[in-house]
Design a protein around this motif. Sequence first.
Motif, PDB file in Angstrom:
ATOM      1  N   LEU A  87      33.346 -19.583  11.873  1.00 54.99           N
ATOM      2  CA  LEU A  87      33.187 -18.635  12.976  1.00 54.99           C
ATOM      3  C   LEU A  87      34.588 -18.176  13.377  1.00 54.99           C
ATOM      4  N   PHE A  88      34.669 -17.196  14.269  1.00 54.51           N
ATOM      5  CA  PHE A  88      35.987 -16.661  14.637  1.00 54.51           C
ATOM      6  C   PHE A  88      36.956 -17.760  15.060  1.00 54.51           C
ATOM      7  N   ALA A  89      36.467 -18.660  15.926  1.00 56.46           N
ATOM      8  CA  ALA A  89      37.362 -19.673  16.475  1.00 56.46           C
ATOM      9  C   ALA A  89      37.869 -20.625  15.397  1.00 56.46           C
ATOM     10  N   THR A  90      36.978 -21.066  14.508  1.00 51.34           N
ATOM     11  CA  THR A  90      37.423 -22.026  13.498  1.00 51.34           C
ATOM     12  C   THR A  90      38.323 -21.346  12.461  1.00 51.34           C
ATOM     13  N   TYR A  91      37.985 -20.102  12.133  1.00 51.59           N
ATOM     14  CA  TYR A  91      38.782 -19.384  11.141  1.00 51.59           C
ATOM     15  C   TYR A  91      40.171 -19.087  11.701  1.00 51.59           C
ATOM     16  N   SER A  92      40.196 -18.702  12.973  1.00 53.72           N
ATOM     17  CA  SER A  92      41.472 -18.407  13.618  1.00 53.72           C
ATOM     18  C   SER A  92      42.355 -19.650  13.668  1.00 53.72           C
ATOM     19  N   ARG A  93      41.745 -20.784  13.991  1.00 52.10           N
ATOM     20  CA  ARG A  93      42.528 -22.014  14.066  1.00 52.10           C
ATOM     21  C   ARG A  93      43.032 -22.417  12.673  1.00 52.10           C
ATOM     22  N   MET A  94      42.206 -22.183  11.660  1.00 59.41           N
ATOM     23  CA  MET A  94      42.630 -22.526  10.311  1.00 59.41           C
ATOM     24  C   MET A  94      43.840 -21.689   9.903  1.00 59.41           C
ATOM     25  N   LEU A  95      43.784 -20.372  10.197  1.00 56.17           N
ATOM     26  CA  LEU A  95      44.920 -19.503   9.859  1.00 56.17           C
ATOM     27  C   LEU A  95      46.177 -19.964  10.580  1.00 56.17           C
ATOM     28  N   MET A  96      46.006 -20.406  11.823  1.00 53.84           N
ATOM     29  CA  MET A  96      47.174 -20.787  12.607  1.00 53.84           C
ATOM     30  C   MET A  96      47.718 -22.142  12.187  1.00 53.84           C
ATOM     31  N   ILE A  97      46.870 -23.159  12.135  1.00 53.31           N
ATOM     32  CA  ILE A  97      47.338 -24.518  11.906  1.00 53.31           C
ATOM     33  C   ILE A  97      47.582 -24.799  10.430  1.00 53.31           C
ATOM     34  N   ASP A  98      46.612 -24.466   9.580  1.00 51.23           N
ATOM     35  CA  ASP A  98      46.732 -24.829   8.173  1.00 51.23           C
ATOM     36  C   ASP A  98      47.650 -23.897   7.404  1.00 51.23           C
ATOM     37  N   VAL A  99      47.654 -22.619   7.773  1.00 55.79           N
ATOM     38  CA  VAL A  99      48.439 -21.665   7.001  1.00 55.79           C
ATOM     39  C   VAL A  99      49.671 -21.181   7.767  1.00 55.79           C
ATOM     40  N   GLY A 100      49.649 -21.333   9.115  1.00 52.28           N
ATOM     41  CA  GLY A 100      50.808 -20.926   9.906  1.00 52.28           C
ATOM     42  C   GLY A 100      50.860 -19.442  10.238  1.00 52.28           C
ATOM     43  N   ARG A 101      49.791 -18.706   9.941  1.00 51.90           N
ATOM     44  CA  ARG A 101      49.807 -17.265  10.222  1.00 51.90           C
ATOM     45  C   ARG A 101      49.344 -16.983  11.642  1.00 51.90           C
ATOM     46  N   LEU A 102      50.298 -17.021  12.563  1.00 54.22           N
ATOM     47  CA  LEU A 102      49.996 -16.793  13.974  1.00 54.22           C
ATOM     48  C   LEU A 102      49.397 -15.418  14.226  1.00 54.22           C
ATOM     49  N   GLY A 103      50.017 -14.410  13.626  1.00 53.70           N
ATOM     50  CA  GLY A 103      49.598 -13.033  13.877  1.00 53.70           C
ATOM     51  C   GLY A 103      48.148 -12.810  13.498  1.00 53.70           C
ATOM     52  N   GLU A 104      47.807 -13.194  12.257  1.00 53.71           N
ATOM     53  CA  GLU A 104      46.431 -12.995  11.810  1.00 53.71           C
ATOM     54  C   GLU A 104      45.467 -13.856  12.614  1.00 53.71           C
ATOM     55  N   GLY A 105      45.901 -15.073  12.927  1.00 53.55           N
ATOM     56  CA  GLY A 105      45.046 -15.963  13.720  1.00 53.55           C
ATOM     57  C   GLY A 105      44.703 -15.336  15.057  1.00 53.55           C
ATOM     58  N   ALA A 106      45.719 -14.767  15.704  1.00 56.04           N
ATOM     59  CA  ALA A 106      45.482 -14.128  17.005  1.00 56.04           C
ATOM     60  C   ALA A 106      44.564 -12.929  16.845  1.00 56.04           C
ATOM     61  N   ALA A 107      44.763 -12.183  15.749  1.00 56.97           N
ATOM     62  CA  ALA A 107      43.915 -11.012  15.516  1.00 56.97           C
ATOM     63  C   ALA A 107      42.452 -11.429  15.344  1.00 56.97           C
ATOM     64  N   VAL A 108      42.233 -12.549  14.643  1.00 60.72           N
ATOM     65  CA  VAL A 108      40.857 -13.019  14.457  1.00 60.72           C
ATOM     66  C   VAL A 108      40.217 -13.330  15.803  1.00 60.72           C
ATOM     67  N   SER A 109      40.937 -14.072  16.663  1.00 55.72           N
ATOM     68  CA  SER A 109      40.274 -14.427  17.919  1.00 55.72           C
ATOM     69  C   SER A 109      40.089 -13.204  18.811  1.00 55.72           C
ATOM     70  N   LEU A 110      40.911 -12.165  18.596  1.00 51.40           N
ATOM     71  CA  LEU A 110      40.720 -10.961  19.411  1.00 51.40           C
ATOM     72  C   LEU A 110      39.483 -10.171  18.997  1.00 51.40           C
ATOM     73  N   TYR A 111      38.965 -10.450  17.795  1.00 50.02           N
ATOM     74  CA  TYR A 111      37.698  -9.823  17.431  1.00 50.02           C
ATOM     75  C   TYR A 111      36.582 -10.251  18.389  1.00 50.02           C
TER      76      TYR A 111
END
Lengths: 281, 312
Positions: free
Chosen positions: B267-291
Motif C-alpha cells: 500500500l502507499f504507506a508500506t511502499y513509501s517506507r520501503m523506498l525511504m528505509i530500504d533504498v534511501g530514496r527520500l524524494g520518491e518516498g515522499a511522493a508516494v505518500s503524497l498520493y
Amino acid sequence: MSVERRPLMRRVAIHLGLVPFLIFALFPFYHMTLTSLKQDRELYDRHAVPLIITQGPTLEHYSKLLWDTEFLIWTKNSLMVTLLATGVSVLIGTLAAYALARMRFLGVGTFGTGIFVTYLVPTSLLFLPLAQVVNWVGLADSKWALVLTYPTFLVPFCTWLLMGYFRTVPKEVEECAMVDGATRLQALIRIVLPIAIPGLVCAVLFAFTLSWNEFIYALTFTSSSDQITASVGVTSELIRGDIYFWGSLMAGAVLGSVPIVILYVFFLDYYVTGLTAGAIK
Amino acid sequence: MAVRADQIPVGHARPLRMRVRGWLDRESVLGPVFVTPALLLLLLLVAYPFVLALYFAMSNAFIGRPSEFIGFRNFIRLWEADAFRQTFQNAFVFTGIAVAFKVVLGIILALLLNEQLWFKRVIRGAVLLPWVIPTALSTLGWWWMFNSLYSVVNWTGLALGIMDPPGPNWLGQKYYAMAAVITVNVWRGLPFFAITILAALVAIPKEIYEAAHADGAGPNARFWYITLPLLKPVLAVVVLFSTIFTFSDFNIVYVLTHGGPINSTHLFATYSRMLMIDVGRLGEGAAVSLYLFPLLVFVVWAQLRFVRKQAY
C-alpha cells in the motif's frame, strides 16, 4: 412473522447469529495465547490438533521472552513514552478544547477547522518528513522522539473529544462561579473539569491506547534495542532470519497487549462512549 | 462577562495583580493563550513536516546527500514504474473490498447487538476487543494463523472438508495474500463500524417502528425504509473516516506480508517506507505518500461540507 411471536426463539436465534462474529473476533487471541503456552514438541507437530493443548501447557516461552530478550526494557520504554505523551496531550488538549467550546476570539473558527483536519491526517502521511525533523532536533534513534511526535495525533483527538464534553456542561454553572468572583481559569479548574471528569477519563484512556498501539513512528524513529517500544521489539527483534520462535513471539504479542486489556476490562463503557463520540457529533 | 473585573469598585488604583487578573479574564486574551500550545504543535510538527514532504517530493533527495529541485519528475517516474502502479491498484482494491465488508458486516452486527441480549456487556466487550489491542501485535497472531506449514486456518478448512490439501499458501500467493490482508483489516475495523452504527440505531425513536408496524410494514420494509435511511448520516461519517484510514494502512501489511509476494499487497504507506528505509530514496518516498493527499482532501471536504454543518 412466526419468529416474532415467540420472543424466546427469536432471542436464541439472535444469539446464534452472533456466534460467528464472536468467533471471528476472539479466535485470534485464543490461538495466540494457546500457542504461547504450548511446548515446542507439540507446536511443531504437524499432526497435532492446533485448537487445543494435549501435551500439557508450559511457561517456557514466557520465561525465555522475559529473561533472554530485552522485552522488559521495551515494555518500560513503551510505558514511559505512553505516559508522558498522554499526560502532555491531555493537558494541551484540555486547554484547546475549553477555548474552542467556550470562548470567542480572533481565529477560533480557523483553529477549530485546523484541529479537525489534523484529526483526519493519518500518521503514515507524515512519518517520512517527521523522521527528518526528528533527526534535526537531535533525537534520532531516541524514545524521546516518540514523546515529541505522539502528541501530533493525540492532541487533535483529545481536543475533539473534550470539546464535546465541555459543551455539555451548562454555561450557567460557570457564570455563577464567575459572578461570585472566580476567574475563568478557576472556573475551568474548579467547576468545569470536575463535571467533565468522564470526558477526561475517556481522553486519557484513548490517548494511552493510541500511543501504546502506535507502530509506524516507533518503527521509523527508533531502532536500538534499548530505545524501541514493545510493539516494535516483538515484531522486529524476535524475528531474526528465517527461524521464528513462534512460542516466544506469541508470548510477546500476548504480554504486549496486557496493559491495554487491563484498562479495557475496567473501563469498557468509556471505550464504547469514546469510540462513538469520536466519530459522531 | 469579560469586563466584569473593571466594574467592581475597588477604590482608586487597582493593584497590579488584579489588573493582570482582569486582563487574563478577557476571552480575547485567554482564548489565544489556551490555544497556543496546540497551535505551536500543529504548526511545527504537522504543517511544517507537510511542507517538507512537498519539498522532498519535488526533489531528488537521497539519504545523506544534498538534494536538488526536480519538479514533478518523481511523480511521473513513479507513475511509469510497475511496482508503483501495482501499489496504486492494490490500495483501491484493498480499501474498496475492506470498507464494503466492514459496512455490510457492521450493519448486521449492529442490528444483532441492538436486540435484547443475555450478556450484553460481555458480548459488546468481546466484539470491540480487536479494535483496542495493538494492531502490530494482533497481526502477528494472524501471521501465525496464516503460516505456510502450521496454518490453523488451513487445518480447519481441511478438517471441515472445504479445502483441498495442502490448502492455500496464504501469504505466498498473490490473491490469497491480498485476501489475508483484507481479512485482518476487516477483523480490526469491524468493531468501529458495529459500535458506531449501534449508537445510531439506539438513537432511532421506537415510535417510528411502532407506527410502521401498525401500517403493516414487515421487518424487511422497516429495515429498508426506516433503519437504513436514518442510518445514512452516520454511515457517511464512518465510511469517510474508515476510507482514509484503510487507504493509509501500514501496520497490517507491514507485519503480514511486507508488501509481498512481488509487491502484490503493497500500500502507499508500506511502499513509501520501503523506498525511504530500504533504498534511501527520500524524494520518491515522499511522493508516494503524497498520493494519499488528494483522497485526504476529498474526505476532509466531504466531512466539512456534508456531514458537519458547523466547521468545528
